[in-house]
Enzyme design. Structure first.
Site, PDB file in Angstrom:
ATOM      1  N   LEU A   7      27.728  17.320  46.247  1.00 45.99           N
ATOM      2  CA  LEU A   7      26.654  17.609  45.285  1.00 45.99           C
ATOM      3  C   LEU A   7      26.775  19.021  44.724  1.00 45.99           C
ATOM      4  O   LEU A   7      26.049  19.387  43.799  1.00 45.99           O
ATOM      5  CB  LEU A   7      25.297  17.501  45.993  1.00 45.99           C
ATOM      6  CG  LEU A   7      24.860  16.133  46.494  1.00 45.99           C
ATOM      7  CD1 LEU A   7      23.979  16.284  47.731  1.00 45.99           C
ATOM      8  CD2 LEU A   7      24.116  15.381  45.407  1.00 45.99           C
TER       9      LEU A   7
ATOM     10  N   TYR B  11      30.568  22.310  30.928  1.00 44.38           N
ATOM     11  CA  TYR B  11      30.119  21.560  32.112  1.00 44.38           C
ATOM     12  C   TYR B  11      30.592  20.107  32.035  1.00 44.38           C
ATOM     13  O   TYR B  11      31.243  19.601  32.956  1.00 44.38           O
ATOM     14  CB  TYR B  11      28.599  21.650  32.166  1.00 44.38           C
ATOM     15  CG  TYR B  11      27.881  20.747  33.147  1.00 44.38           C
ATOM     16  CD1 TYR B  11      27.919  20.982  34.518  1.00 44.38           C
ATOM     17  CD2 TYR B  11      27.096  19.679  32.691  1.00 44.38           C
ATOM     18  CE1 TYR B  11      27.209  20.178  35.405  1.00 44.38           C
ATOM     19  CE2 TYR B  11      26.385  18.867  33.569  1.00 44.38           C
ATOM     20  CZ  TYR B  11      26.439  19.118  34.926  1.00 44.38           C
ATOM     21  OH  TYR B  11      25.724  18.321  35.802  1.00 44.38           O
TER      22      TYR B  11
ATOM     23  N   ASP C 120      25.758  24.245  52.617  1.00 44.88           N
ATOM     24  CA  ASP C 120      25.222  24.873  51.406  1.00 44.88           C
ATOM     25  C   ASP C 120      25.180  26.381  51.652  1.00 44.88           C
ATOM     26  O   ASP C 120      25.337  26.840  52.788  1.00 44.88           O
ATOM     27  CB  ASP C 120      23.801  24.347  51.080  1.00 44.88           C
ATOM     28  CG  ASP C 120      23.465  24.454  49.590  1.00 44.88           C
ATOM     29  OD1 ASP C 120      23.569  25.573  49.027  1.00 44.88           O
ATOM     30  OD2 ASP C 120      23.103  23.444  48.976  1.00 44.88           O
TER      31      ASP C 120
ATOM     32  N   ASP D 148      23.457  20.027  22.128  1.00 46.80           N
ATOM     33  CA  ASP D 148      22.639  19.130  22.932  1.00 46.80           C
ATOM     34  C   ASP D 148      23.149  17.697  22.891  1.00 46.80           C
ATOM     35  O   ASP D 148      23.794  17.277  21.923  1.00 46.80           O
ATOM     36  CB  ASP D 148      21.178  19.192  22.452  1.00 46.80           C
ATOM     37  CG  ASP D 148      20.184  18.927  23.563  1.00 46.80           C
ATOM     38  OD1 ASP D 148      20.598  18.566  24.682  1.00 46.80           O
ATOM     39  OD2 ASP D 148      18.976  19.086  23.311  1.00 46.80           O
TER      40      ASP D 148
ATOM     41  N   THR E 255      27.892  13.498  36.180  1.00 45.58           N
ATOM     42  CA  THR E 255      26.705  13.634  35.341  1.00 45.58           C
ATOM     43  C   THR E 255      26.745  12.658  34.167  1.00 45.58           C
ATOM     44  O   THR E 255      27.839  12.295  33.706  1.00 45.58           O
ATOM     45  CB  THR E 255      26.587  15.065  34.778  1.00 45.58           C
ATOM     46  OG1 THR E 255      25.513  15.094  33.830  1.00 45.58           O
ATOM     47  CG2 THR E 255      27.852  15.515  34.073  1.00 45.58           C
TER      48      THR E 255
HETATM   49  P1  NAD Z   1      20.993  21.800  42.699  1.00 46.13           P
HETATM   50  O1  NAD Z   1      21.456  23.002  41.994  1.00 46.13           O
HETATM   51  O2  NAD Z   1      19.594  21.727  43.156  1.00 46.13           O
HETATM   52  O3  NAD Z   1      21.929  21.533  43.977  1.00 46.13           O
HETATM   53  C1  NAD Z   1      23.265  21.951  44.078  1.00 46.13           C
HETATM   54  C2  NAD Z   1      23.439  22.625  45.429  1.00 46.13           C
HETATM   55  O4  NAD Z   1      24.824  22.957  45.594  1.00 46.13           O
HETATM   56  C3  NAD Z   1      22.648  23.954  45.541  1.00 46.13           C
HETATM   57  O5  NAD Z   1      21.838  23.956  46.683  1.00 46.13           O
HETATM   58  C4  NAD Z   1      23.733  25.019  45.628  1.00 46.13           C
HETATM   59  O6  NAD Z   1      23.380  26.114  46.454  1.00 46.13           O
HETATM   60  C5  NAD Z   1      24.901  24.226  46.213  1.00 46.13           C
HETATM   61  N1  NAD Z   1      26.192  24.844  45.895  1.00 46.13           N
HETATM   62  C6  NAD Z   1      26.664  25.153  44.659  1.00 46.13           C
HETATM   63  N2  NAD Z   1      27.866  25.739  44.752  1.00 46.13           N
HETATM   64  C7  NAD Z   1      28.165  25.812  46.076  1.00 46.13           C
HETATM   65  C8  NAD Z   1      29.273  26.320  46.800  1.00 46.13           C
HETATM   66  N3  NAD Z   1      30.306  26.892  46.169  1.00 46.13           N
HETATM   67  N4  NAD Z   1      29.275  26.225  48.144  1.00 46.13           N
HETATM   68  C9  NAD Z   1      28.220  25.649  48.783  1.00 46.13           C
HETATM   69  N5  NAD Z   1      27.142  25.139  48.142  1.00 46.13           N
HETATM   70  C10 NAD Z   1      27.113  25.226  46.809  1.00 46.13           C
HETATM   71  O7  NAD Z   1      21.317  20.537  41.743  1.00 46.13           O
HETATM   72  P2  NAD Z   1      20.967  18.972  41.912  1.00 46.13           P
HETATM   73  O8  NAD Z   1      20.049  18.595  40.814  1.00 46.13           O
HETATM   74  O9  NAD Z   1      20.618  18.658  43.293  1.00 46.13           O
HETATM   75  O10 NAD Z   1      22.384  18.335  41.526  1.00 46.13           O
HETATM   76  C11 NAD Z   1      23.330  17.900  42.482  1.00 46.13           C
HETATM   77  C12 NAD Z   1      24.535  17.296  41.755  1.00 46.13           C
HETATM   78  O11 NAD Z   1      24.121  16.248  40.874  1.00 46.13           O
HETATM   79  C13 NAD Z   1      25.325  18.292  40.893  1.00 46.13           C
HETATM   80  O12 NAD Z   1      26.708  18.013  41.020  1.00 46.13           O
HETATM   81  C14 NAD Z   1      24.875  17.994  39.481  1.00 46.13           C
HETATM   82  O13 NAD Z   1      25.876  18.306  38.535  1.00 46.13           O
HETATM   83  C15 NAD Z   1      24.597  16.503  39.556  1.00 46.13           C
HETATM   84  N6  NAD Z   1      23.604  16.092  38.541  1.00 46.13           N
HETATM   85  C16 NAD Z   1      22.257  16.169  38.761  1.00 46.13           C
HETATM   86  C17 NAD Z   1      21.370  15.750  37.782  1.00 46.13           C
HETATM   87  C18 NAD Z   1      19.885  15.714  37.988  1.00 46.13           C
HETATM   88  O14 NAD Z   1      19.240  15.012  37.249  1.00 46.13           O
HETATM   89  N7  NAD Z   1      19.300  16.401  38.946  1.00 46.13           N
HETATM   90  C19 NAD Z   1      21.842  15.300  36.558  1.00 46.13           C
HETATM   91  C20 NAD Z   1      23.208  15.264  36.340  1.00 46.13           C
HETATM   92  C21 NAD Z   1      24.084  15.651  37.348  1.00 46.13           C
HETATM   93  N1  UDP Z   2      14.206  21.921  26.756  1.00 41.81           N
HETATM   94  C1  UDP Z   2      13.113  22.377  26.008  1.00 41.81           C
HETATM   95  N2  UDP Z   2      12.319  23.387  26.521  1.00 41.81           N
HETATM   96  C2  UDP Z   2      12.546  23.960  27.729  1.00 41.81           C
HETATM   97  C3  UDP Z   2      13.665  23.505  28.490  1.00 41.81           C
HETATM   98  C4  UDP Z   2      14.465  22.481  27.983  1.00 41.81           C
HETATM   99  O1  UDP Z   2      12.856  21.885  24.901  1.00 41.81           O
HETATM  100  O2  UDP Z   2      11.774  24.844  28.120  1.00 41.81           O
HETATM  101  C5  UDP Z   2      15.035  20.794  26.249  1.00 41.81           C
HETATM  102  C6  UDP Z   2      16.552  21.008  26.201  1.00 41.81           C
HETATM  103  O3  UDP Z   2      16.931  21.647  24.992  1.00 41.81           O
HETATM  104  C7  UDP Z   2      17.074  19.592  26.300  1.00 41.81           C
HETATM  105  C8  UDP Z   2      16.048  18.895  27.205  1.00 41.81           C
HETATM  106  O4  UDP Z   2      14.883  19.725  27.164  1.00 41.81           O
HETATM  107  O5  UDP Z   2      17.032  18.970  25.024  1.00 41.81           O
HETATM  108  C9  UDP Z   2      16.486  18.673  28.640  1.00 41.81           C
HETATM  109  O6  UDP Z   2      16.929  19.863  29.200  1.00 41.81           O
HETATM  110  P1  UDP Z   2      17.387  20.045  30.716  1.00 41.81           P
HETATM  111  O7  UDP Z   2      17.584  21.487  30.943  1.00 41.81           O
HETATM  112  O8  UDP Z   2      16.457  19.360  31.640  1.00 41.81           O
HETATM  113  O9  UDP Z   2      18.825  19.351  30.868  1.00 41.81           O
HETATM  114  P2  UDP Z   2      19.723  18.284  30.090  1.00 41.81           P
HETATM  115  O10 UDP Z   2      18.991  16.984  30.076  1.00 41.81           O
HETATM  116  O11 UDP Z   2      19.958  18.821  28.698  1.00 41.81           O
HETATM  117  O12 UDP Z   2      20.954  18.254  30.889  1.00 41.81           O
END
Ligand code: NAD
Ligand code: UDP
Length: 389
Positions: free
Chosen positions: A96, A185, A49, A337, A139
């Site tokens: 990730l 995205y 990272d 959205d 995602t």
């Molecule tokens: P996060 O932003 O906390 O973690 C991503 C990590 O990747 C960060 O620490 C960042 O520094 C690192 N990173 C990004 N670009 C990099 C690069 N070029 N080189 C090295 N490191 C790099 O996000 P998260 O919530 O932990 O999500 C992880 C994955 O899961 C992502 O691919 C995200 O799209 C996917 N995801 C997460 C959720 C969720 O609910 N949290 C929902 C949908 C998708």
């Molecule tokens: N949202 C909101 N207020 C905030 C931040 C987010 O109403 O301060 C809403 C946003 O428009 C979306 C939902 O909350 O409908 C979830 O947003 P998030 O950023 O968690 O990610 P998403 O689920 O859209 O990927």
């Protein structure tokens, strides 16, 4: 320990310790996955990272019980020749790394597309060429909008699950127009999924694709002005936490009518661990990972967080607990959205026997307790003495 080495997979076979190349290990999900693998397994992690703040507690001091099983490699996968070597040294790569905050999708669409598609390409290529297994994080947003959202508002079909439940192997991906840059995205994630799938079909890549549905919990994102930029806009959990910590009203974008299902990070990490340790059941599959029982509108989420925060902090909610803001005002031009996100659980249930356990109330209680303990004092200082920047 003998307990850890006696771990068996879902078919009763002993699990061999793996070396895992975890890219993005310093993020929200990565930090919880590292924690679980250090505490409960014998696997080794090469943690890649650009930041390691969220896994510092696993790296230091030197006398931690898992010392030597996790090593941090500070690198940016955009331009670092060490990447292929680290993938080659490992049995499994978990990717990730991504830009994954909605505030960036319409305002930094180029970075978003490069991060989610272009920068992931070498990872897929090195895994395929070196016959290494890949678990790639996609995602739930690849589904985009539900079919039901295009029906007339009063159509009874909107109540029919056939029009909204999201199925890995059946549901179409429905995005808005190109001007709605929100979808940069989802579209980049969709294309990398298709590429990985094609590497599997044409070149035999062993892959698993994860589609997280709003995983939330401690260490998610940042609190603006405390451990992240004061003008930064994190995901909804951190936005609402920030408002609660500061005693401000929670901002509901476009009335807070969108619906989401939230799953506790610790439940979701169980699912990822099952994928890691049961390759024969996980390879070639795309998995929804979410909690279909935890559905709320964003407005209901705000109301519940206000109640829970008041309970865990002992602080009375402000007189005006929520305010409405337009998406244009909050996110800028090009925001759009997802209307509703209910994951179908058939495939993950059948392949891995996984089910989420934690209710929304319970996961908010533990998460907001953490937020209060971690940030309440720091927020007081920031409010008392605003730093010029
Ligand atoms: P996060 O932003 O906390 O973690 C991503 C990590 O990747 C960060 O620490 C960042 O520094 C690192 N990173 C990004 N670009 C990099 C690069 N070029 N080189 C090295 N490191 C790099 O996000 P998260 O919530 O932990 O999500 C992880 C994955 O899961 C992502 O691919 C995200 O799209 C996917 N995801 C997460 C959720 C969720 O609910 N949290 C929902 C949908 C998708
Ligand atoms: N949202 C909101 N207020 C905030 C931040 C987010 O109403 O301060 C809403 C946003 O428009 C979306 C939902 O909350 O409908 C979830 O947003 P998030 O950023 O968690 O990610 P998403 O689920 O859209 O990927």
């Amino acid at each position: 320990s003998s307990a850890a080495s006696a771990r068996v997979d879902l078919d009763g076979n002993p699990i061999k310790p793996l070396t895992i190349c975890m890219i993005g290990a310093g993020g929200f999900i990565g930090s919880h996955l590292c924690e679980k693998l250090m505490n409960e397994t014998q696997h080794k992690i090469l943690a890649l990272d650009v930041y390691n703040d969220k896994i510092k507690h696993l790296l230091e001091p030197d006398n931690l019980p898992w010392h030597g099983r996790i090593t941090f490699h500070r690198l940016n996968i955009k331009h670092d020749s060490r990447l292929e070597g680290l993938i080659k040294m490992s049995d499994l790569t978990i990717n990730l790394a991504a830009i994954c905050t909605p505030a960036d999708y319409n305002t930094r669409p180029l970075d978003t597309i490069y991060s989610n598609f272009i920068d992931a390409l070498p990872v897929v290529k090195y895994c395929s060429e070196n016959n290494k297994r890949l678990i790639h994080f996609s995602t739930c947003e690849v589904y985009g909008k539900t079919i039901g959202s295009f029906l007339p508002k009063d159509s009874p079909l909107r109540q029919d699950p056939a029009y909204y439940v999201l199925k890995e192997d059946e549901s179409p991906c429905i995005f808005g127009s190109i001007e709605k840059q929100r979808w940069s995205y989802a579209c980049a994630k969709q294309l990398i999924e298709r590429l990985i799938y094609a590497e599997g079909a044409e070149n035999g890549l062993e892959f698993t694709i994860v589609r997280p549905f709003n995983w939330i919990g401690p260490r998610m994102d940042f609190i603006p002005g405390v451990d992240g930029p004061s003008e930064g806009v994190p995901r909804v959990l951190a936005c609402f936490s920030n408002n609660l910590l500061r005693g401000e009203p929670l901002k509901l974008v476009d009335g807070g009518q969108s619906q989401r299902t939230f799953v506790y990070i610790k439940d979701a990490i169980e699912a990822v661990t099952l994928m890691i340790e049961n390759p024969a059941r996980a390879n070639g599959h795309i998995f929804n990972v979410g909690n279909p029982n935890n559905e709320v509108t964003v407005r209901q989420l705000a109301e519940m967080m206000i109640k829970v925060y008041s309970k865990v902090s002992g602080v009375q909610p402000p007189e005006t607990p929520t305010v409405d803001v337009s998406s244009k005002e909050f996110y800028g031009e090009g925001y759009d959205d997802s209307d509703k996100r209910i994951p179908d659980m058939t495939i993950i249930n059948r392949q891995l026997g996984w089910n989420p356990k934690t209710s929304l109330w319970d996961l908010l209680e533990s998460t907001l307790t953490y937020q209060h303990r971690t940030y309440a004092e720091a927020i007081k200082k920031v409010i008392a003495k605003p730093v010029a920047n």
